[in-house]
Structures are given as structure tokens and as C-alpha cells.
Enzyme design. Structure first.
Site, PDB file in Angstrom:
ATOM      1  N   THR A   1       5.432  -9.213  14.791  1.00 13.49           N
ATOM      2  CA  THR A   1       2.977  -9.681  14.397  1.00 13.49           C
ATOM      3  C   THR A   1       2.516  -8.396  14.055  1.00 13.49           C
ATOM      4  O   THR A   1       2.265  -7.726  14.924  1.00 13.49           O
ATOM      5  CB  THR A   1       2.560 -10.751  15.360  1.00 13.49           C
ATOM      6  OG1 THR A   1       3.494 -11.780  16.052  1.00 13.49           O
ATOM      7  CG2 THR A   1       1.666 -11.096  15.383  1.00 13.49           C
TER       8      THR A   1
ATOM      9  N   SER B   1       1.825  -8.094  -0.860  1.00  8.14           N
ATOM     10  CA  SER B   1       3.132  -8.418   0.397  1.00  8.14           C
ATOM     11  C   SER B   1       2.482 -10.262   0.797  1.00  8.14           C
ATOM     12  O   SER B   1       3.213 -11.428   0.945  1.00  8.14           O
ATOM     13  CB  SER B   1       3.207  -7.883   1.690  1.00  8.14           C
ATOM     14  OG  SER B   1       2.830  -8.424   2.194  1.00  8.14           O
ATOM     15  N   SER B   2       1.196  -9.942   0.022  1.00  8.48           N
ATOM     16  CA  SER B   2       0.635 -12.099   0.238  1.00  8.48           C
ATOM     17  C   SER B   2       1.088 -12.385  -0.920  1.00  8.48           C
ATOM     18  O   SER B   2       1.375 -13.409  -0.732  1.00  8.48           O
ATOM     19  CB  SER B   2      -0.532 -11.722  -0.588  1.00  8.48           C
ATOM     20  OG  SER B   2      -1.575 -10.142   0.370  1.00  8.48           O
TER      21      SER B   2
ATOM     22  N   ASP C   1       1.325  -7.068   5.193  1.00 13.32           N
ATOM     23  CA  ASP C   1      -0.174  -8.474   5.458  1.00 13.32           C
ATOM     24  C   ASP C   1       1.533  -9.413   5.570  1.00 13.32           C
ATOM     25  O   ASP C   1       1.173  -9.964   6.923  1.00 13.32           O
ATOM     26  CB  ASP C   1      -0.382  -8.803   4.787  1.00 13.32           C
ATOM     27  CG  ASP C   1      -1.651  -8.340   4.089  1.00 13.32           C
ATOM     28  OD1 ASP C   1      -2.172  -7.102   5.094  1.00 13.32           O
ATOM     29  OD2 ASP C   1      -2.521  -7.636   3.583  1.00 13.32           O
TER      30      ASP C   1
ATOM     31  N   THR D   1       3.404 -21.278  21.653  1.00 13.94           N
ATOM     32  CA  THR D   1       2.287 -20.332  21.805  1.00 13.94           C
ATOM     33  C   THR D   1       1.579 -20.418  20.965  1.00 13.94           C
ATOM     34  O   THR D   1       1.996 -19.116  19.989  1.00 13.94           O
ATOM     35  CB  THR D   1       2.612 -20.189  23.387  1.00 13.94           C
ATOM     36  OG1 THR D   1       0.960 -19.702  23.547  1.00 13.94           O
ATOM     37  CG2 THR D   1       3.533 -18.299  23.280  1.00 13.94           C
ATOM     38  N   GLN D   2       0.216 -20.649  20.818  1.00 18.02           N
ATOM     39  CA  GLN D   2      -0.935 -19.957  20.641  1.00 18.02           C
ATOM     40  C   GLN D   2      -1.186 -17.999  20.842  1.00 18.02           C
ATOM     41  O   GLN D   2      -1.844 -16.953  20.336  1.00 18.02           O
ATOM     42  CB  GLN D   2      -1.914 -20.634  20.369  1.00 18.02           C
ATOM     43  CG  GLN D   2      -2.358 -21.852  19.651  1.00 18.02           C
ATOM     44  CD  GLN D   2      -3.417 -22.202  19.553  1.00 18.02           C
ATOM     45  OE1 GLN D   2      -4.749 -22.195  20.077  1.00 18.02           O
ATOM     46  NE2 GLN D   2      -3.631 -23.596  19.003  1.00 18.02           N
TER      47      GLN D   2
ATOM     48  N   THR E   1       0.962  -1.389  -0.097  1.00 19.59           N
ATOM     49  CA  THR E   1      -0.028   0.006   0.352  1.00 19.59           C
ATOM     50  C   THR E   1       0.675   1.242  -0.235  1.00 19.59           C
ATOM     51  O   THR E   1       0.800   2.276  -0.459  1.00 19.59           O
ATOM     52  CB  THR E   1      -1.026  -0.356   1.194  1.00 19.59           C
ATOM     53  OG1 THR E   1      -1.735  -0.484   1.053  1.00 19.59           O
ATOM     54  CG2 THR E   1      -2.037   1.342   0.735  1.00 19.59           C
TER      55      THR E   1
HETATM   56  N1  ASP Z   1      -2.347  -6.005   0.930  1.00 21.46           N
HETATM   57  C1  ASP Z   1      -0.946  -4.953   1.626  1.00 21.46           C
HETATM   58  C2  ASP Z   1      -0.013  -5.842   1.355  1.00 21.46           C
HETATM   59  O1  ASP Z   1       0.773  -6.204   2.593  1.00 21.46           O
HETATM   60  C3  ASP Z   1      -1.508  -4.459   2.522  1.00 21.46           C
HETATM   61  C4  ASP Z   1      -0.314  -3.155   2.869  1.00 21.46           C
HETATM   62  O2  ASP Z   1       0.440  -3.011   2.101  1.00 21.46           O
HETATM   63  O3  ASP Z   1      -0.230  -3.152   3.955  1.00 21.46           O
HETATM   64  O4  ASP Z   1       0.950  -5.377   0.724  1.00 21.46           O
END
Ligand code: ASP
Length: 342
Positions: free
Chosen positions: A167, A60-61, A92, A278-279, A15
Site C-alpha cells: 500500500t 498513474s491516477s 500513486d 479491515t481498515q 514522476t
Molecule cells: N502522481 C505521480 C503518479 O503516480 C506520482 C509518482 O509518480 O510517484 O503518476
């Protein structure tokens, strides 16, 4: 800060690198060669900023080990030329990438600061400008001619954290990250407040080394009440699986049903390394504290202590890629390599 301080800004996507076209209302990729024109405030920092962008900036996914290796190689290629590095990355999976880089960059003696934003850089209410400007400022901080930060950090919403302790905890708030098991390294208010005791010590004269092999023979399994044996078995039986992060309850507890111990013992016999994490977002695994973790100890399960899942999975990829001998694996994993665990 000296006028000679040189910072390399690496844009990977996310983003932060978007601007709003006010005519059409659409978000479009930002031209980073225009960065200083677009954010003239950066000129006031009295350091020279060069930019390099991924050919195809990504959400980033879509990050994977190939991108991590590309990033590590970029830092390696420019290591002597620059005083610090700022990596712009989608939020992400930023904790995963930055944790991975913390392991890949051994004996790092310069700052590598990851940042991003919740709103695009061209948005009126953006958090991108502050995150970017302060990250550059932190990457350029020196004391007695030495960089103040000599590790991989993650800067977001007024705080610099040790990256491999973070995290992503919120998809809405500007404060998107937490580091519950390690305090911030730097806080940004009217002044930058550096918490020296929280920073990693100087890695001294040891030679900077970049590791570029990351194994993908790993998996994560989150325990849940009523999980069946077949779920556990099918994960542990994945062909070629070498290591598993097992997210347990509380201080590292798991059901005491015999099938679970059997499955773990069989996996140990086959040489599959299982890490107990741990969770809970904060606190630590304490193996053997309750009866419900004694059987994990007997099955040679590795104590993940207070490591995050993000750091645990990337540490496994790194250690398997480095071909650590199976005999030493448990001991090495249970040792803090980059400040990722206590
Ligand atoms: N979906 C975006 C990413 O992780 C969200 C962000 O940039 O914060 O690439």
C-alpha cells in the site's frame, strides 16, 4: 549474472520518467531511448536492457484496466524473449496496477518488478536511480539457471515487496510503501539479501497464462461511525453491481444495527458478493471473533482475512472477469491465489 540476461524495461509514466531542464527549471518527459546514455551505471549490470514506453506516458491516477491489459499483453508478447521485466510506474496507484497484474499473470515464472520514485530521475536528490538500478538487478538475479523472483514484486527504497501485499503510505518520504502483512522478499544494503522463505515457490512446469478480462462492476465502501442506511443502500443498489469491498473496523467489525444486516442479506440474495477487509493497515479480519462480525458471517460476507484493499478490489475484478461460478466465488476468494492473503 550472465551477459546474456535480457531485461525489458516498460515505462508507463509517473514522476520517475521526468528530467529537469536546468535552463528553464521545468520538468519534462525523459526520452527512454536515451536511457543507457543518461544512466551509464546500467551498463555495469552486465545485462542487456531494451526499453518500451507507453505511447503517451501517464500519471498513474489515470491508470485503468485498459492500461493493465496493455501491460499484461506486452509481457505476454515478450515473455519468452526476456528473462525479466521492470515496469516504471507512478507511485500513486502502483499497488493497484501491480496487484492487478499479479492476478492477470497466472503461473508466472519470471520476475515482473514494479518501481517508480518520489523525485524525478533528473533531480539531484533523486531516489529514481537506486530504485531503477536495483530493480533491474533484481529482475536479472538467477540461481541454478532459474530466476530468483518468480512473481510480481514492487521495489522501493531498498526493499522488494510482494506487490499484492503493498500500500502506498506516504506522499513525502522516500519510503512510500509498506507491506505490513508480509515481510520483504529482498533487501538492498551493501549486498542484496534474498529472503527465500518469503518468496513464492516456483510455479514449475504449469503453463504461463494471461487473463485479460477485468470486470468493473465493483465498488469500495469504507464504514464510518454514523454512516446512514441510505449511504449503504445506495452503494449496494448501484445498477449492475456484482461485488463490493467493505472496509470494516479492526478485526472485521461493523455496527450491529438491523438495517445493516438487512441490506447485506438483500444484497446476498441478489448475488452481490461483499468482501470484509479491515481498515487497519496491518493485521487480519477474524470473522466471528466479536459479536460485531457474527452478523456479517450470517449474511454470507466473504472473509478478506489480511488482504489489502488494493488486492481485494483487483482480485474481485479478476474473478468476476473469469466468470467464477457464484457458488464457488466465496471459497475461491478466500483462497490465496498469488500469495495475496494468508
Ligand atoms: N502522481 C505521480 C503518479 O503516480 C506520482 C509518482 O509518480 O510517484 O503518476
Amino acid at each position: 549474472m550472465s551477459g546474456a540476461t535480457k531485461i525489458l524495461l516498460i515505462y508507463t509514466g509517473g514522476t520517475i520518467g521526468m528530467v529537469k531542464d536546468y535552463k528553464t527549471g521545468a520538468l519534462k518527459a525523459f526520452d527512454f531511448s536515451e536511457l543507457l546514455k543518461r544512466i551509464p551505471e546500467l551498463n555495469q549490470l552486465d545485462c542487456k536492457i531494451d526499453t518500451v514506453s507507453f505511447d503517451k506516458p501517464i500519471d498513474s491516477s489515470n491508470m485503468n484496466a485498459r492500461h493493465w491489459i496493455h501491460l499484461a499483453s506486452l509481457i505476454e508478447a515478450h515473455y519468452d524473449e526476456y528473462d525479466g521485466f521492470v515496469v516504471l510506474h507512478g507511485s500513486d496507484t502502483m499497488s493497484y496496477t501491480s496487484s492487478a497484474l499479479s492476478f492477470m499473470l497466472e503461473n508466472l515464472a519470471k520476475p515482473v518488478i514494479f518501481t517508480g520514485s518520489q523525485l524525478p530521475i533528473g533531480d539531484l536528490r533523486t531516489d529514481a536511480k537506486e530504485n531503477l538500478i536495483t530493480s533491474v538487478q533484481i529482475a536479472a538475479l538467477t540461481e541454478n539457471g532459474q530466476p530468483v523472483v518468480q512473481e510480481v514484486g514492487l521495489y522501493f527504497e531498498y526493499k522488494l515487496y510482494r506487490a499484492n501485499r503493498t500500500t502506498k503510505i506516504n506522499a513525502e518520504h522516500f519510503q512510500a510503501f509498506a507491506s505490513l502483512n508480509h515481510p520483504p522478499l529482498i533487501e538492498s544494503g551493501v549486498h542484496l539479501k534474498v529472503y527465500r522463505d518469503n518468496l513464492l515457490g516456483n510455479s514449475g512446469s504449469k503453463k504461463f497464462k494471461v487473463h485479460k478480462i477485468m470486470s468493473d462492476d465493483v465498488a469500495i465502501l469504507k464504514l464510518f461511525p454514523n454512516m446512514s442506511e441510505k449511504v449503504m443502500r445506495s452503494v449496494l443498489d448501484i445498477p449492475g453491481l456484482k461485488a463490493l469491498v467493505m472496509e470494516t473496523y479492526g478485526s472485521g467489525n461493523a455496527p450491529t444495527e438491523p438495517w445493516l444486516s438487512n441490506a447485506l442479506n438483500l444484497a446476498a440474495e441478489r448475488g452481490v458478493q461483499v468482501v470484509n477487509v479491515t481498515q487497519c493497515s496491518g493485521g487480519s479480519v477474524v470473522m466471528g471473533r466479536y459479536e460485531t462480525s457474527k452478523h456479517l458471517q450470517s449474511a454470507q460476507v466473504i472473509n478478506g482475512k489480511d488482504i489489502t484493499t488494493e488486492a481485494a478490489i483487483t482480485k474481485l475484478m479478476y474473478l468476476l472477469g473469469s466468470e467464477i461460478s457464484p457458488k464457488l466465488f466465496k471459497t475461491v476468494f478466500e483462497t490465496s491465489l498469488r500469495g495475496e492473503m494468508r
